[in-house]
Design a protein around this motif. Structure first.
Motif, PDB file in Angstrom:
ATOM      1  N   ARG A  36       0.823  -1.215   0.000  1.00  0.00           N
ATOM      2  CA  ARG A  36       0.000   0.000   0.000  1.00  0.00           C
ATOM      3  C   ARG A  36       0.859   1.268   0.000  1.00  0.00           C
ATOM      4  NH1 ARG A  36      -5.093  -1.509   3.930  1.00  0.00           N
ATOM      5  NH2 ARG A  36      -5.758  -3.334   2.740  1.00  0.00           N
ATOM      6  N   GLN A  37       1.965   1.229   0.753  1.00  0.00           N
ATOM      7  CA  GLN A  37       2.861   2.390   0.790  1.00  0.00           C
ATOM      8  C   GLN A  37       3.433   2.672  -0.592  1.00  0.00           C
ATOM      9  OE1 GLN A  37       6.127   1.910   3.502  1.00  0.00           O
ATOM     10  NE2 GLN A  37       7.096   3.824   2.881  1.00  0.00           N
ATOM     11  N   ARG A  38       3.898   1.633  -1.280  1.00  0.00           N
ATOM     12  CA  ARG A  38       4.473   1.828  -2.621  1.00  0.00           C
ATOM     13  C   ARG A  38       3.398   2.294  -3.607  1.00  0.00           C
ATOM     14  NH1 ARG A  38       9.353   3.083  -3.208  1.00  0.00           N
ATOM     15  NH2 ARG A  38       9.518   2.074  -5.205  1.00  0.00           N
ATOM     16  N   TYR A  40       0.793   4.085  -2.927  1.00  0.00           N
ATOM     17  CA  TYR A  40       0.527   5.482  -2.602  1.00  0.00           C
ATOM     18  C   TYR A  40       1.672   6.386  -3.058  1.00  0.00           C
ATOM     19  CZ  TYR A  40      -0.432   9.661   0.116  1.00  0.00           C
ATOM     20  OH  TYR A  40      -0.662  10.957   0.488  1.00  0.00           O
ATOM     21  N   GLU A  41       2.919   5.980  -2.736  1.00  0.00           N
ATOM     22  CA  GLU A  41       4.082   6.809  -3.085  1.00  0.00           C
ATOM     23  C   GLU A  41       4.216   7.013  -4.581  1.00  0.00           C
ATOM     24  OE1 GLU A  41       7.346   4.599  -1.474  1.00  0.00           O
ATOM     25  OE2 GLU A  41       7.092   5.392   0.551  1.00  0.00           O
ATOM     26  N   ARG A  42       3.963   5.966  -5.343  1.00  0.00           N
ATOM     27  CA  ARG A  42       4.180   6.026  -6.792  1.00  0.00           C
ATOM     28  C   ARG A  42       2.913   6.342  -7.583  1.00  0.00           C
ATOM     29  NH1 ARG A  42       9.568   4.890  -8.414  1.00  0.00           N
ATOM     30  NH2 ARG A  42      10.652   4.431  -6.480  1.00  0.00           N
TER      31      ARG A  42
END
Length: 156
Positions: A36-38, A40-42
Motif C-alpha cells: 500500500r505504501q508503494r 501510494y508513493e508512486r
C-alpha cells in the motif's frame, strides 16, 4: 503518477483515497503496509504493479488485502512482487515472513549448516504446523538466542 482510464476505479487500491480521515482504522500486516505504501508513493494501481512484476493482478490484490497470511508467498511471487514494487527482494521477503509470524534474516549464519542434522530438520519441517502466534514466540526465542550468542560490543 499513473493515469487511470474512466471506469478503471476498480483497479485503485482500497483505503488510499484522499479522505483518509473518514476511513476506519484497520490493522494491516507488514506486507500489506509495504504494498500500500508503494502504491501510494508512486501513484500506482494493483494492475500497474502486476504488469511491472509479471504477476496476475489478482495476486497483487490478494497480497495487498489479505490480513492473515498463513504462509509466505512462493519465492517466485516474492521476486516478481519486488520487481513490480521496485524494491529489493529482501524487503518483500522480510515483510512477507513477518506477516506470517516468521522472521527473515538477511545475513549469513554464524556457522555453516550441518547436512543431516536431525534437530535442524525437525525445526524446519515443523514450522508450518505452528500457528502464526506460536511462530512469533519461536522467532522471539531464536532472536533472543542469537543476541545471546553475539559478542557484546565494547566501548573504547
Amino acid at each position: 503518477m499513473t493515469a487511470h482510464a474512466a471506469g478503471d476505479e476498480r483497479d485503485l487500491p482500497v483505503g488510499l483515497e484522499d479522505d483518509a480521515a473518514a476511513a476506519p482504522v484497520q490493522v494491516i500486516n507488514p506486507l500489506q503496509r509495504l504494498i500500500r505504501q508503494r502504491l501510494y508513493e508512486r501513484g500506482w494501481s494493483y494492475g500497474d504493479v502486476a504488469r511491472r512484476g509479471g504477476l496476475p493482478r489478482s495476486t497483487v490484490y490478494t497480497l495487498a488485502t489479505t490480513r492473515n497470511l498463513v504462509r509466505p508467498p512462493r519465492p517466485a511471487t516474492i521476486d516478481a512482487l519486488a520487481r513490480g514494487l521496485d524494491v529489493p527482494v529482501s524487503t518483500v521477503r522480510a515483510a512477507a515472513a513477518e506477516s506470517t509470524g516468521m522472521h527473515y534474516y538477511d545475513e549469513a549464519p554464524a556457522a555453516p549448516a550441518r547436512p543431516g542434522d536431525p534437530d535442524r530438520e525437525l525445526l524446519i519441517a515443523s514450522i508450518d504446523e505452528l500457528t502464526p502466534e506460536d511462530r512469533r514466540h519461536v522467532a522471539a526465542l531464536v532472536e533472543s538466542l542469537r543476541r545471546k550468542a553475539s559478542p557484546e560490543p565494547t566501548d573504547r
